[in-house]
Motif scaffolding. Sequence first.
Motif, short mmCIF file in Angstrom:
data_model
loop_
_atom_site.label_atom_id
_atom_site.label_comp_id
_atom_site.label_asym_id
_atom_site.label_seq_id
_atom_site.Cartn_x
_atom_site.Cartn_y
_atom_site.Cartn_z
N TYR B 112 0.76 3.34 -18.17
CA TYR B 112 1.08 4.76 -18.04
C TYR B 112 0.38 5.42 -16.86
CZ TYR B 112 3.17 4.16 -22.61
OH TYR B 112 3.94 3.71 -23.61
N PHE B 113 -0.43 4.67 -16.13
CA PHE B 113 -1.10 5.25 -14.97
C PHE B 113 -0.19 5.08 -13.76
CE2 PHE B 113 -5.91 5.57 -15.87
CZ PHE B 113 -5.64 6.12 -17.11
N PHE B 114 -0.35 6.00 -12.82
CA PHE B 114 0.44 5.98 -11.60
C PHE B 114 -0.25 5.11 -10.55
CE2 PHE B 114 1.65 7.68 -7.48
CZ PHE B 114 3.03 7.69 -7.58
N THR B 115 0.56 4.33 -9.82
CA THR B 115 -0.01 3.48 -8.78
C THR B 115 0.18 4.15 -7.42
OG1 THR B 115 0.76 1.65 -10.12
CG2 THR B 115 -0.15 1.13 -7.95
N VAL B 116 -0.90 4.65 -6.87
CA VAL B 116 -0.83 5.39 -5.61
C VAL B 116 -0.26 4.51 -4.50
CG1 VAL B 116 -2.22 6.55 -3.88
CG2 VAL B 116 -2.73 6.86 -6.30
N THR B 117 -0.71 3.25 -4.49
CA THR B 117 -0.34 2.36 -3.39
C THR B 117 1.07 1.79 -3.53
OG1 THR B 117 -1.54 0.71 -4.63
CG2 THR B 117 -2.65 1.64 -2.72
N SER B 118 1.81 2.21 -4.54
CA SER B 118 3.18 1.71 -4.66
C SER B 118 4.15 2.61 -3.90
CB SER B 118 3.59 1.62 -6.13
OG SER B 118 3.67 2.92 -6.67
N HIS B 119 3.62 3.56 -3.15
CA HIS B 119 4.47 4.42 -2.33
C HIS B 119 4.26 4.10 -0.87
CE1 HIS B 119 6.40 7.49 -4.98
NE2 HIS B 119 5.72 6.75 -5.83
N ILE B 120 5.37 3.80 -0.21
CA ILE B 120 5.30 3.36 1.18
C ILE B 120 4.62 4.39 2.06
CG2 ILE B 120 7.64 4.21 1.61
CD1 ILE B 120 6.23 1.13 3.32
N ILE B 121 4.79 5.66 1.74
CA ILE B 121 4.22 6.68 2.63
C ILE B 121 2.69 6.64 2.60
CG2 ILE B 121 4.33 8.48 0.86
CD1 ILE B 121 4.94 8.93 4.63
N VAL B 122 2.13 6.30 1.42
CA VAL B 122 0.67 6.23 1.31
C VAL B 122 0.14 5.03 2.10
CG1 VAL B 122 -1.23 5.86 -0.30
CG2 VAL B 122 0.63 7.40 -0.90
N THR B 123 0.75 3.87 1.88
CA THR B 123 0.26 2.69 2.58
C THR B 123 0.53 2.81 4.07
OG1 THR B 123 2.33 1.50 2.26
CG2 THR B 123 0.64 1.25 0.56
N PHE B 124 1.67 3.43 4.41
CA PHE B 124 1.98 3.58 5.83
C PHE B 124 0.99 4.54 6.50
CE2 PHE B 124 4.48 5.16 9.49
CZ PHE B 124 4.68 3.94 10.10
N ALA B 125 0.64 5.59 5.79
CA ALA B 125 -0.34 6.53 6.35
C ALA B 125 -1.68 5.84 6.57
CB ALA B 125 -0.51 7.73 5.41
N LEU B 126 -2.07 5.01 5.61
CA LEU B 126 -3.34 4.29 5.76
C LEU B 126 -3.27 3.31 6.93
CD1 LEU B 126 -4.31 3.52 2.05
CD2 LEU B 126 -5.36 5.17 3.58
N ALA B 127 -2.13 2.61 7.05
CA ALA B 127 -1.99 1.65 8.14
C ALA B 127 -1.98 2.37 9.48
CB ALA B 127 -0.71 0.85 7.96
N LEU B 128 -1.31 3.50 9.51
CA LEU B 128 -1.26 4.28 10.75
C LEU B 128 -2.66 4.79 11.13
CD1 LEU B 128 1.35 4.64 12.23
CD2 LEU B 128 1.51 6.96 11.34
N LEU B 129 -3.41 5.14 10.11
CA LEU B 129 -4.79 5.57 10.35
C LEU B 129 -5.59 4.44 10.99
CD1 LEU B 129 -7.03 7.69 9.89
CD2 LEU B 129 -7.42 6.66 7.67
N VAL B 130 -5.41 3.23 10.44
CA VAL B 130 -6.12 2.06 10.98
C VAL B 130 -5.73 1.85 12.44
CG1 VAL B 130 -6.32 -0.45 10.85
CG2 VAL B 130 -6.40 0.93 8.76
N ILE B 131 -4.40 1.85 12.71
CA ILE B 131 -3.94 1.57 14.07
C ILE B 131 -4.39 2.69 15.02
CG2 ILE B 131 -1.89 1.21 15.49
CD1 ILE B 131 -2.62 -1.11 13.62
N SER B 132 -4.41 3.93 14.53
CA SER B 132 -4.87 5.02 15.37
C SER B 132 -6.33 4.83 15.74
CB SER B 132 -4.72 6.36 14.65
OG SER B 132 -3.44 6.48 14.14
N VAL B 133 -7.12 4.45 14.77
CA VAL B 133 -8.54 4.20 15.05
C VAL B 133 -8.68 3.09 16.09
CG1 VAL B 133 -10.70 3.35 14.06
CG2 VAL B 133 -9.39 5.07 12.86
N VAL B 134 -7.89 2.02 15.90
CA VAL B 134 -7.93 0.90 16.84
C VAL B 134 -7.55 1.38 18.24
CG1 VAL B 134 -6.81 -1.26 17.48
CG2 VAL B 134 -7.55 -0.91 15.14
#
Lengths: 187, 255
Positions: B112-134
């Motif tokens: 019954y808990f929600f999985t934050v990382t099951s939404h593409i926008i969340v993981t994509f935002a995190l990945a974009l953050l990583v690439i931006s830092v790089v």
Amino acid sequence: MASSTNTSDGTHATTEAYGGDHGGSGVFPPFDSSTFGSQILWLALTFAALYILMSKVALPRIGEILEVRRDRIEGDLAEAERLKQKTDQAIRSYEAELADAKQKAHNIAEETRDQIRADLDEKRAKVEADLAKKMAVAENNIRETKQAAMDHVDEIASETALAIVTNIVGRTAQKAAKDAVAKVVKG
Amino acid sequence: MANDPIKQFKITDIFTIGGAGEGETGGFEIAFTNSALFMVATVVLISAFLILTTRGRGLVPGRLQLLSEMMYEFVANMVRSSAGTEGMKFFPFVFSLFMFVLIANMLGMVPYFFTVTSHIIVTFALALLVISVVLVYGFWKNGLGFFKLFAPAGVPGYLLPIVIPIEVISFLSRPISLSVRLFANMLAGHITLKVFAGFIVTMGSAGAVGAFGAILPMFMTVGLTALEFLVAALQAYVFALLTSMYLNDAIHPSH
């Protein structure tokens, strides 16, 4: 599940469109772009908060704990090493002193032995010299006495011979007796 | 409806801030959703655990403090081994990413808990953050030398026209692969789990034979749950490890 009363909002219209329904109708939730804005916003807020908490509070603290522990362990090891070296040094100096003392004792014994031997030799030499001297004196005495005795023997013999001759012949010819005795002694 | 494997990913508003009732300013309305709730829960859980367990600063750690220290050293070793000592300036960033993804995945495993990382926008935002830092750090530190990343040393000149496009495409696909990997793993895993769990209910309600037949999906669900825990931890690790490696590229672009 139409809990939200906000129907004028375009951002959430889609959400509410299938709000009370199953996924069969409407958009597949992970691809529902109407929720993207909200998710990005909250992600940014929460992740920023997490990053700040981690980099400012939690991680420095854990790093400090680990460093303190590492320093402590290294300090303790260094202290142990220092004490060990100190002990080794003490053992070394003790052994050096022991060897020194042994050498010294040996030297003293050697010296004493030499001294005693020298003393002994000296005394023996003295005693022997003394004895030799005494012996020489004694031998001299004996020789003198013997000489004296021998001299007396001549005298006694000539006297005796004279007495005998006087008794037998009735006259004395002292000079002849002495010559005769001398001849006998020589012979 | 309880069987619907998609419903678990649905975003629902818990409450909204501002913009209520005004059509023109509707775009400024902020909705606090179940997704946001679990993001907050993730952050609170991580921070509370790490901060509270290390409060004593014990020279000899307790069990919970040891767990925090192990997390720290695990990520620190990962960053140090893949990005070098210089990469340690990004350690808080990688650590936050790792813990966020790990705890979000793990919370998602609770029924019954929600999985934050099951939404593409969340993981994509995190990945974009990583690439931006790089990208930002790469250009800030190396200037145009950062482009050497696309021309690996030791490649003969006549191969460069082929190698450079490949390298550029692989670089550009990084945020996509990074985000899709995590998203797809979590999504697919949860759907599969839900479908098999749904079989148990459906078959169980179909009489005695059905109840007997429900044993198989039951075991499948148990196995899949274990597998999902593994995937949850593994994906967090992969995400953090790839981040460290991408950061390594920013620090040492010439391979």
